[in-house]
Scaffold this active site. Structure first.
Site, mmCIF file in Angstrom:
data_model
loop_
_atom_site.group_PDB
_atom_site.id
_atom_site.type_symbol
_atom_site.label_atom_id
_atom_site.label_comp_id
_atom_site.label_asym_id
_atom_site.label_seq_id
_atom_site.Cartn_x
_atom_site.Cartn_y
_atom_site.Cartn_z
ATOM 1 N N HIS A 186 29.727 -25.700 -20.896
ATOM 2 C CA HIS A 186 30.381 -24.883 -22.315
ATOM 3 C C HIS A 186 29.481 -23.543 -22.190
ATOM 4 O O HIS A 186 28.206 -24.287 -23.146
ATOM 5 C CB HIS A 186 31.154 -25.147 -23.268
ATOM 6 C CG HIS A 186 31.472 -23.919 -24.515
ATOM 7 N ND1 HIS A 186 32.157 -23.049 -23.964
ATOM 8 C CD2 HIS A 186 31.078 -23.831 -25.306
ATOM 9 C CE1 HIS A 186 32.537 -22.090 -25.090
ATOM 10 N NE2 HIS A 186 31.806 -22.871 -25.871
ATOM 11 N N ASP A 188 28.166 -20.569 -24.191
ATOM 12 C CA ASP A 188 28.226 -19.610 -25.185
ATOM 13 C C ASP A 188 27.160 -18.376 -24.941
ATOM 14 O O ASP A 188 26.147 -18.171 -24.677
ATOM 15 C CB ASP A 188 27.731 -19.934 -26.802
ATOM 16 C CG ASP A 188 28.870 -21.285 -26.619
ATOM 17 O OD1 ASP A 188 29.943 -20.745 -27.146
ATOM 18 O OD2 ASP A 188 28.022 -22.399 -27.684
ATOM 19 N N ASP A 301 36.697 -24.126 -26.929
ATOM 20 C CA ASP A 301 35.789 -23.707 -27.815
ATOM 21 C C ASP A 301 36.266 -23.122 -29.334
ATOM 22 O O ASP A 301 36.160 -22.825 -30.578
ATOM 23 C CB ASP A 301 34.546 -23.382 -27.985
ATOM 24 C CG ASP A 301 33.160 -24.151 -29.145
ATOM 25 O OD1 ASP A 301 33.760 -24.420 -29.416
ATOM 26 O OD2 ASP A 301 32.203 -23.206 -28.957
ATOM 27 N N ASP A 438 28.221 -28.471 -24.032
ATOM 28 C CA ASP A 438 27.861 -26.724 -24.565
ATOM 29 C C ASP A 438 26.258 -26.794 -23.132
ATOM 30 O O ASP A 438 24.926 -28.032 -23.210
ATOM 31 C CB ASP A 438 26.709 -26.537 -25.494
ATOM 32 C CG ASP A 438 28.161 -25.845 -26.711
ATOM 33 O OD1 ASP A 438 29.234 -26.601 -26.046
ATOM 34 O OD2 ASP A 438 27.591 -26.251 -27.902
ATOM 35 N N HIS A 581 33.643 -16.293 -29.382
ATOM 36 C CA HIS A 581 34.116 -17.412 -30.269
ATOM 37 C C HIS A 581 32.809 -17.547 -31.381
ATOM 38 O O HIS A 581 33.190 -18.303 -32.509
ATOM 39 C CB HIS A 581 34.813 -18.134 -29.948
ATOM 40 C CG HIS A 581 34.054 -18.961 -29.342
ATOM 41 N ND1 HIS A 581 34.471 -19.227 -27.766
ATOM 42 C CD2 HIS A 581 32.937 -20.162 -29.510
ATOM 43 C CE1 HIS A 581 33.554 -20.305 -27.378
ATOM 44 N NE2 HIS A 581 32.725 -20.620 -28.513
#
Length: 1140
Positions: A186, A188, A301, A438, A581
């Site tokens: 994941h 971000d 998430d 992450d 997000h």
């Protein structure tokens, strides 16, 4: 004399209506001569007067229809009579409306199209909101689930938020358990680091490792979601590596792109325009560069999940999706009922056309300790990145062990116990186990640790058939394919999984820790997001229309198409990036938020450049704009407010763009250097205008800048041209001011305006327009009940109590406190009490009137527009909030009314659809707050009160008749969700709303009214005005009308965006994506005096006849512009859809 002229005009209007109505009646009574033509030689005496019974029946029907028409005509006359009476009252008392001077200014009244008294609505357009449908036998409605749950949060043992899971050893003897381990990382696009920092430090290494490590073993699999990162990496690798990705990874199914959006978007604050735009950008990039079409959504998430996102994924051609962050009590209930795999259906879908297969992850998180099974202590021992000696360890103090021949049997038994227990929560014998976290797999060592150890476990499992388990690496679509195959009941053609409707807000991950704080965190950027959406959409539409006209009339090489397309693409991608997000949510580090803000500022500059394409580009260039940027910046306070539109006796042109799909009459405001201004159209007709003060502080007016407001009429998606010049006399009317302040001296410094400071400040303040009247407290300036008078009323005698207040929330004294994510208040809100009496300023003018109250932390303005159109139907509320000096405080605006709403209220989801809410006493206060993207409303059988918003915020209705909105939050500590800081970078933030009061008929269903749909559209897409630079005044400019007529009231043009060519160079193709949305609306509201200038047409739009451009080819596509024969583009979403 002026009053007589007005009555003459309205008398003439009545006469015309009567004559026209009689003409229609006679027309309806005409016999059908085509069936019995008169040949001219017939004589009157030869006509037979014998009338059959059938003819008598026809005649009777026509007489009945005549009676109905007469009745309708009487109602129309009554409406006109009431309008005349209201006008007479306004003129006689000198208040509201356009005064005599402006009403009589030349022939301009002939240009202003008055809204019809009765809005024509086809009866078939009301069927959607009126129909009833039943819930499926195996259906689950989230509101019903909340009624069932006790939210007691019992300790479930090793699965703290669940329950003990048992199984029998022989349960898989007849059908083996299929296990799909899905590696993922994941990433971000901004959170603790900026997008570029994350890419430099981690993401590029993860993607490089994917190519190398998957190629080492064809049994390995991986999924990837964020196209923003993938595209940046793709641009930096060579052709050989690109070919390896396409040939060996995508074609062989080792690497899967999930969702395919530019980011993994927030689902609470993002508007559906931005959700679609980032999805299109990602899917178009994939199609153009790698030829991949995503099949499955992956959302591990986002902090709660919206059915709007499910709907958009379905329309984009995806068949499956996965969600994770759902309230722990809901997860526990779904697990106990084995409904974690379900078909997610829209609330308004009576059949199954919107169904998408969804998997809800059952445990606390998407990391390895919470994905293999219910016991995180065991699962953590199978996260081989946490092997001893590494930087990450297991919190349960039992580390993983490398898999060897000596321990493999024991370790397999431990792992299979977790797999089997997890499978007991589902209806099939197929289980999915995510393997990642992450920014995982950034180092080659981790790839070796995870894949080599798991492969040893799989080899042992698969070589021992007595275990009745088949385990393998897989993509998420591999799992869904196996699930579909397994879930089909013998003898049935449909999948035996439940149907779920509703949304998954508000999310709580433990205890009373509800993630309702991020609905409001950093509201300045939430507002900026909506401004960029509106301007990007406007630029996209203008660019596409201009490009079509150029291709039709001129050579394309005369036009900077490639450069403008590049700028629009950059703007799209930055807007898409902010839907992440941890971006629009306001949950990033301060430096990351600054990075997002810098990108937004640059995007506004890029969009401005695109606006010049409608002008003579041979004379206008980057070095010399035709449009003056200053006026554009003033509108959104990007620069310090100043009068940069200098007015002289030589006319100064202002271009006004209407970004909406209906002809529109709205108020435009620009800032000028003189109070003596007149405004005329490009045909030379003077129009109503008002000069108001620009305030240096709350009692001192500028002597160099003035606010000019005028009523502009602009065609749908078109450009209007107005000229400003110095007026010797008869120019714009000057506003009048009244100032009040209880118990203190008040000194007002201003010139050119009439000022009154009454000695007796006990009389309630009042402003009104032809539709509404407001009474406010002379002490606070806020809307308030006083002297038995109601605070807001319709002008025709319908009165309602609506009171505006402000309130403070503190944070709990417990260890865990409110932060960027969490809202943990210290109890009920405490009413805002200013330390000193506020200054109240009342502005009265011919174009608008307003009451402005300046408190220490809020400047609150109530405004009424004196126009006959949509904007005259609502109260505009603007709050300029500044809480930069506060400590752990959140400020809320509260509306208290006499609407008997009980515990029910309604909020929108992503500006797309309405979700019913219920305030529950069994839940903590913070759990009853929900995201409000574009509107919230309360209602009783006879009345609806709607609050429309121009920015996403958190809202609630904690008491019957109340609506509450959190305006801003300043929090001094982290809330222990990984951010590592509080929210202390507050800015002075303007939040804008419109308050709409409507009569309604009792109805068990609830959808937005047509008026609220259009009002929300106007609020979020205001007219855009820019002055022509003084150097370009000599250019020959004219108005621009791209549509032959307005689109129907219930059809929204979401976007008209160019499609990038697949050829190198980045230019546009000869195709464009037209996205239309037919909005479902509630017909339980009156269709009289709505101010709307449109009608409904059963969802039918004839594109070639609507656009004044050549449409050579129409192709039906999915949401992501992948060709499809399943759904027509012009019905996106389908006609039966409802939206907010």
């Amino acid at each position: 004399m002026k009053l007589s002229r007005q009555f003459t005009v309205f008398g003439s209007a009545i006469f015309c209506v009567v004559i026209f109505s009689l003409y229609l009646m006679l027309d309806h009574l005409q016999l059908d001569h085509t069936k019995s033509p008169n040949n001219g030689g017939d004589k009157l005496q030869n006509v037979s007067f014998s009338i059959s019974l059938g003819q008598l029946s026809i005649l009777q029907d026509k007489i009945d229809r005549l009676e109905r028409l007469l009745s309708e005509n009487n109602e129309i006359i009554a409406n006109i009579r009431d309008s005349v009476i209201n006008l007479k009252e306004s003129v006689m008392d000198g208040r509201g409306g356009l005064d005599g001077r402006n009403m009589s200014q030349g022939p301009y009244l002939e240009l202003l199209a008055l809204p019809p008294l009765v809005l024509p609505i086809d009866s078939q357009d009301c069927q959607f909101a009126a129909r009833e449908f039943s819930k499926p036998a195996d259906g689950v409605q989230l509101l019903d689930v909340y009624d069932l749950l006790t939210f007691d949060n019992h300790d479930g043992g090793v699965w703290k938020q669940g329950f003990d899971i048992t199984y029998q050893e022989n349960e898989w003897d007849s059908e083996p358990l299929q296990v799909f381990v899905v590696p993922h990382s994941h990433n971000d696009p901004g959170w603790l680091k900026t997008f570029d920092e994350y890419y430099r430090d981690q993401t590029q290494h993860i993607l490089n490792n994917i190519v190398v490590k998957l190629h080492e073993d064809s049994r390995r699999k991986m999924i990837w979601s964020e196209i923003s990162y993938f595209s940046k990496w793709w641009d930096n690798i060579d052709d050989q590596k690109r070919d390896a990705v396409k040939r060996y990874l995508f074609e062989q199914g080792q690497l899967e792109i999930t969702t395919g959006g530019w980011v993994m978007p927030d689902e609470a604050n993002s508007h559906y325009f931005a959700l679609i735009d980032q999805l299109l950008e990602g899917h178009q990039w994939l199609e153009r560069n790698v030829g991949v079409k995503p099949q499955t959504g992956w959302a591990v998430d986002p902090f709660g999940h919206s059915p709007t996102q499910a709907y958009l994924l379905k329309q984009a051609g995806l068949a499956n999706m996965l969600i994770q962050r759902v309230h722990y009590s809901v997860k526990k209930h779904f697990a106990s009922q084995k409904t974690l795999e379900f078909f997610w259906r829209q609330n308004w879908d009576p059949a199954s056309s919107t169904d998408i297969l969804c998997h809800m992850m059952p445990f606390y998180s998407y990391d390895v300790p919470h994905t293999c099974g219910p016991d995180p202590k065991i699962c953590c021992q199978f996260d081989f990145k946490r092997l001893p000696g590494g930087r990450v360890s297991c919190p349960w103090r039992v580390p993983p062990q490398p898999i060897t021949d000596e321990n493999v049997q024991h370790r397999v038994q431990m792992l299979l116990d977790q797999y089997r227990k997890k499978s007991k929560l589902f209806r099939t014998k197929v289980v999915m186990v995510p393997l990642g976290d992450d920014f995982r797999y950034a180092e080659a060592l981790e790839w070796d640790q995870q894949f080599q150890n798991y492969q040893k476990l799989f080899d042992y499992i698969n070589s021992h058939p007595e275990l009745h388990v088949k385990a393998q690496f897989g993509t998420i679509t591999d799992y869904f394919n196996a699930l579909r195959k397994s879930a089909i009941d013998p003898g049935h053609a449909s999948v035996s999984l439940p149907v779920v409707s509703g949304d998954f807000f508000t999310y709580a991950d433990r205890d009373d820790h509800y993630w309702s704080g991020y609905f409001t965190s950093r509201p300045f950027y939430k507002r900026l997001d909506r401004v960029l959406e509106s301007h990007l959409r406007a630029a996209e539409i203008l660019y596409s229309l201009t490009l079509a006209n150029i291709q039709r009339f001129r050579k394309l090489n005369d036009f900077p198409a490639v450069e403008n397309n590049r700028l629009l693409t950059e703007a799209r991608r930055n807007l898409g990036l902010f839907q992440h997000h941890d971006a629009i949510t306001g949950t990033g580090k301060d430096m990351v938020v600054i990075d997002y803000g810098t990108r937004y500022h640059s995007v506004l500059l890029l969009v401005l450049f695109v606006f010049i394409v409608l002008f003579d580009w041979e004379r206008c260039s980057v070095e010399q704009f035709c449009l003056d940027m200053c006026l554009y910046f003033q509108t959104y306070q990007i620069k310090t407010l100043a009068a940069c539109t200098n007015i002289s006796f030589s006319p100064r042109s202002v271009v006004v763009y209407n970004p909406t799909e209906q002809d529109r009459t709205s108020v435009v405001t620009v800032y000028v250097n003189t109070p003596h201004v007149c405004v005329i159209t490009d045909h030379g007709h003077p129009i109503p205008a008002q000069i108001s003060a620009v305030w240096d502080d709350y009692t001192t007016a500028s002597t160099e800048a003035f606010q000019l407001s005028f009523v502009a009429q602009v065609p749908a998606l078109g450009l209007g041209l107005y000229q400003l010049s110095t007026a010797v006399n008869g120019g714009a009317e000057t506003a009048e001011y009244v100032f009040l302040r209880q118990g203190g001296e008040l000194s007002v410094n201003m010139k050119h305006f009439t000022v009154n400071i009454p000695q007796d400040a006990s009389t309630p303040l009042s402003i009104h327009n032809p539709h509404l009247q407001i009474w406010s407290s002379p002490t606070t300036g806020l809307m308030e009940v006083s002297h038995a008078q109601h605070s807001i009323s319709k002008r025709r005698g319908e009165q309602h109590q609506i009171k505006v207040e402000f309130a403070w929330y503190g944070t709990t004294s417990n260890r865990d406190k409110s932060g960027a994510y969490l809202f943990l208040p210290d109890g009920e809100a405490k009413m805002y009490s200013p330390a000193r009496p506020p200054v109240i300023r009342v502005t009265k003018g011919s174009v608008f009137s307003e009451i402005t109250t300046t408190f220490d932390h809020v400047t609150h303005t109530l405004r009424l527009y004196n126009v006959q159109g949509v904007e005259g139907q609502a109260v505009e509320i603007c709050n300029l909030v500044d809480i930069r000096g506060e400590f752990n405080h959140e400020i809320a605006m509260r509306l208290t009314s006499d609407v008997d709403s009980k515990d029910r209220f309604f909020t929108d989801l992503n500006g797309f659809q309405i979700q019913p809410r219920r305030t529950m006493a069994k839940l903590p206060l913070q759990a009853n707050f929900y995201p409000m993207t574009s509107m919230a409303y309360i209602q009783d059988p006879g009345t609806r009160l709607t609050l429309l918003t121009a920015q996403s915020l958190g809202s609630a209705s904690l008491v019957s008749g109340q609506l509450e909105v959190i305006m801003d939050r300043r929090l001094n500590q982290d809330d222990n969700r990984g951010l590592g800081q509080g929210v202390l970078d507050n800015k002075v933030t303007a939040s804008t709303f419109r308050l709409l009061l409507e009569k309604r008929k009792p109805s068990h269903l609830s959808y937005p009214s047509l008026l609220s749909h259009v009002s929300s559209l106007y609020l979020n897409h205001p007219l855009i005005s820019m002055a022509i630079s003084t150097e370009a005044q000599s250019l020959s400019l004219s108005a621009f009308t791209p549509l032959a007529s307005s689109l129907p009231c219930d059809i929204h043009l979401v976007n008209l965006r160019s499609i990038q060519s697949k050829e190198d160079g980045g230019g546009p193709s000869d195709e464009a994506a037209l996205i239309l949305h037919r909005k479902g609306f509630d017909c339980a509201f009156s269709n009289r005096n709505t101010g709307l200038l449109c009608a409904t047409t059963q969802g039918k739009v004839k594109l070639p006849h609507t656009f004044i451009i050549n449409i050579h080819h129409e192709q039906s596509t999915r949401c992501a512009l992948v060709p499809s024969l399943r759904q027509p583009l012009q019905n996106y979403p389908p006609p039966k859809d409802q939206a907010a």
